[in-house]
Scaffold this active site. Structure first.
Site, short mmCIF file in Angstrom:
data_model
loop_
_atom_site.label_atom_id
_atom_site.label_comp_id
_atom_site.label_asym_id
_atom_site.label_seq_id
_atom_site.Cartn_x
_atom_site.Cartn_y
_atom_site.Cartn_z
N ASN A 149 0.88 -1.17 0.00
CA ASN A 149 0.00 0.00 0.00
C ASN A 149 0.91 1.22 0.00
OD1 ASN A 149 -1.80 2.05 0.45
ND2 ASN A 149 -2.36 1.43 2.53
N TRP A 150 1.07 1.82 -1.19
CA TRP A 150 2.01 2.96 -1.31
C TRP A 150 1.44 4.24 -0.70
CZ3 TRP A 150 4.08 2.51 -7.07
CH2 TRP A 150 4.97 1.44 -7.13
N SER B 175 3.20 -1.79 10.47
CA SER B 175 4.65 -1.88 10.71
C SER B 175 5.21 -3.25 10.39
CB SER B 175 5.01 -1.45 12.14
OG SER B 175 4.66 -0.10 12.34
N GLY C 253 2.81 -0.97 4.33
CA GLY C 253 2.84 0.45 3.96
C GLY C 253 4.27 0.91 3.76
N GLY C 254 4.84 1.55 4.79
CA GLY C 254 6.18 2.14 4.70
C GLY C 254 7.25 1.23 4.10
P1 PGA Z 1 2.66 0.55 7.68
O1 PGA Z 1 1.22 0.76 7.01
O2 PGA Z 1 3.22 -0.73 7.13
O3 PGA Z 1 3.46 1.76 7.23
O4 PGA Z 1 2.47 0.51 9.15
C1 PGA Z 1 0.37 -0.33 6.77
C2 PGA Z 1 -0.94 0.15 6.19
O5 PGA Z 1 -1.42 1.21 6.59
O6 PGA Z 1 -1.52 -0.52 5.32
#
Ligand code: PGA
Length: 276
Positions: free
Chosen positions: A37-38, A235, A256-257
């Site tokens: 998820n960019w 995370s 995400g990140g």
């Molecule tokens: P994150 O985000 O890996 O940066 O915690 C995950 C998400 O919101 O899908």
């Protein structure tokens, strides 16, 4: 704690969980996913570079969810390089078409090569005031057209501290799936306190919650719930992905990140694939 002791405890917990859950034939059937998820990141050049560098693995399904302006170019990059990568959007509108300025419909997403769509992400629930009813309308519209929804659910820190996690998750699930009979969707458990904080749930904590989610899905959809992939998000990174993916009810990760750097994301794909 020494690494060997940590591993010993981890294996003990894993064995106990596997013995209590047992191995269901559907476990083998369920698809494992590593989904990026960019969010609101990357431009055209950066996405071209990313798709060039990505290395897939047959054992897991890789899906990239870029921001809307990159959906069609991403589709072309994927085709050009003949890579087995699924394309997903980060949001969709519940109406078929009409006067909804700034919105994108299911058929528009399919027109540019999307097969998946993230629905009900906690950031949209917060910034765009999306509630369970809206999530449900979007889920139904997507399923009707054959687009696979990735339905996000998760509790806040306060709800966790008040021991409301199970209550919140079952309300979000039954709200999102009201009158839904199909099992052609993915669930992503994303505790809000873990998103973007560097503080992920432990794999054992997440496994417990995922088993609970599967029990709610079974109440709602019967045995078909065994076929639904439930991903962990919050995370997730190259250090914890193997632990998550080794759990019997964790069918991959929504990232995400850590999905923005192709090297890290590639590492995550390979590590998750090893656990299949
Ligand atoms: P994150 O985000 O890996 O940066 O915690 C995950 C998400 O919101 O899908």
């Amino acid at each position: 704690m020494e690494e060997s002791i940590k591993n010993y405890i981890k294996n003990l917990v894993r064995t106990a969980i596997e013995q209590s859950v047992g191995t269901h034939p559907s476990m083998a059937r369920r698809k494992k996913y590593v989904i990026a998820n960019w969010k609101m990141n990357k431009n055209l050049a950066e996405s071209a570079e990313f798709f060039q560098k990505i290395i897939c693995n047959d054992a897991v399904s890789v899906v990239i969810c870029p921001p809307t302006q990159l959906l069609y170019p991403s589709h072309l990059f994927i085709k050009q390089q003949s890579k087995e990568i699924g394309l997903g959007a980060q949001n969709v509108h519940w109406a078929e078409k009409g006067a909804y300025t700034g919105e994108t419909s299911v058929s528009m997403l399919q027109d540019v090569g999307c097969e998946y769509v993230i629905i009900g992400h906690s950031e949209r629930r917060q910034y765009a005031a999306e509630d369970d009813e809206t999530v449900c309308r979007k889920v139904k519209q997507a399923i009707k057209a054959g687009l696979i929804p990735i339905i996000c659910i998760g509790e806040s820190l306060k709800q966790k501290q008040l021991s409301q996690t199970e209550h919140v998750l079952s309300a979000q699930l039954s709200g999102a799936l009201k009158d839904v009979t199909s099992s052609r969707f993915i669930v992503a458990y994303e505790p809000i306190w873990a998103i973007g904080t560097g503080q992920s749930a432990t794999a054992e904590q997440a496994q417990q919650i995922h088993a609970f989610i599967r029990s709610v899905l079974t109440q709602l959809l019967g045995q078909n719930a065994e076929d639904i992939s439930i991903l962990y998000g919050g995370s997730a990174n190259e250090k914890n992905v193997a632990d998550f993916c080794s759990m019997p009810d964790i069918d991959g990760v929504l990232v995400g990140g850590a999905s923005l750097d192709p090297r890290t994301f590639n590492e995550m794909i390979q590590l998750c694939a090893k656990e299949v």
